[in-house]
Write a protein that holds these residues in place. Structure first.
Motif: not given
Length: 220
Positions: A89-90, A122-126, A183-189
């Motif tokens: 991801v980096e 989540q990996d993308n977001l972190q 992806t939906r959990p990221i949107i919810e976050l």
């Protein structure tokens, strides 16, 4: 290999910053998310035509870098893909960062960015937080909400002429599962932070864009 590539990118950015002050302000980012077939690409093109935004696609940047024969990072990306591995991801985030820097160096008024299809998980977001915290402002998430059936129908119709190998029912069902699980959990976050702007994407392109305009005109 990854560490060497990231050091090279960092060194390039430092040299560029020494020549010209990179930013008078941080990049202003809008993440564009939604299921396959929700119309993200179509609406991003409309936004670019009508507003001062630059559209960046993580997938497109990876493909472009991979196709550059003289690129060390492209060779690395190619190796990961050929071995069936996920590109770190980096690398993806640093390609996004470099694209934003290059755009802003060319035109200081081009500081607004649509980042399409990212963060997917989540990996993308972190990874984004680790690399970009303090360096870019995520203003909000533009979420194109669409039922699974509409997404499937659109992609199957698109597949008749797109030539995309993943526009078939089996692939679409897998992509939708991944989207719902990751992806939906990221949107919810982001929703919990008050940073999601939801649009009913099941309607016509013009109807959807009318809502997009309302949001962008309000957000400035």
């Amino acid at each position: 290999m990854v560490a060497g590539f990231l050091r090279a990118l960092s060194g390039t950015a430092a040299r560029r910053a020494n020549r010209v002050s990179f930013v008078s302000m941080k990049p202003q980012v809008v993440f564009v998310l939604g299921g396959p077939g929700a119309g993200k690409g179509t609406q991003c093109a409309r936004i670019v035509e009508n507003y001062s935004y630059t559209h960046l696609s993580a997938g497109d940047l990876l493909r472009q870098e991979r196709s550059r024969k003289d690129s060390e990072s492209g060779q690395l990306i190619d190796t990961y893909i050929k071995e069936g591995k996920i590109v770190p991801v980096e690398i993806t985030i640093n390609l996004l960062r470099k694209a934003m820097e290059d755009t802003m160096q060319k035109d200081e008024d081009k500081f607004r960015f649509l980042i399409d299809g990212f963060p997917r998980n989540q990996d993308n977001l972190q990874g984004w937080t680790a690399v970009m915290e303090g360096k870019a402002d995520v203003r909000f998430v533009l979420f194109f909400d669409c039922s699974n059936q509409v997404c499937i129908d659109r992609c199957l119709e698109r597949g008749k002429s797109s030539g995309r190998s993943d526009d078939n029912r089996e692939s679409l069902e897998k992509r939708l599962r991944t989207y719902l699980q990751s992806t939906r959990p990221i949107i919810e976050l982001y929703g919990e932070q008050g940073k999601v702007r939801t649009i009913d994407a099941s309607r016509t392109v013009d109807e959807v864009f009318a809502d997009v305009r309302t949001i962008l005109d309000k957000e400035g």
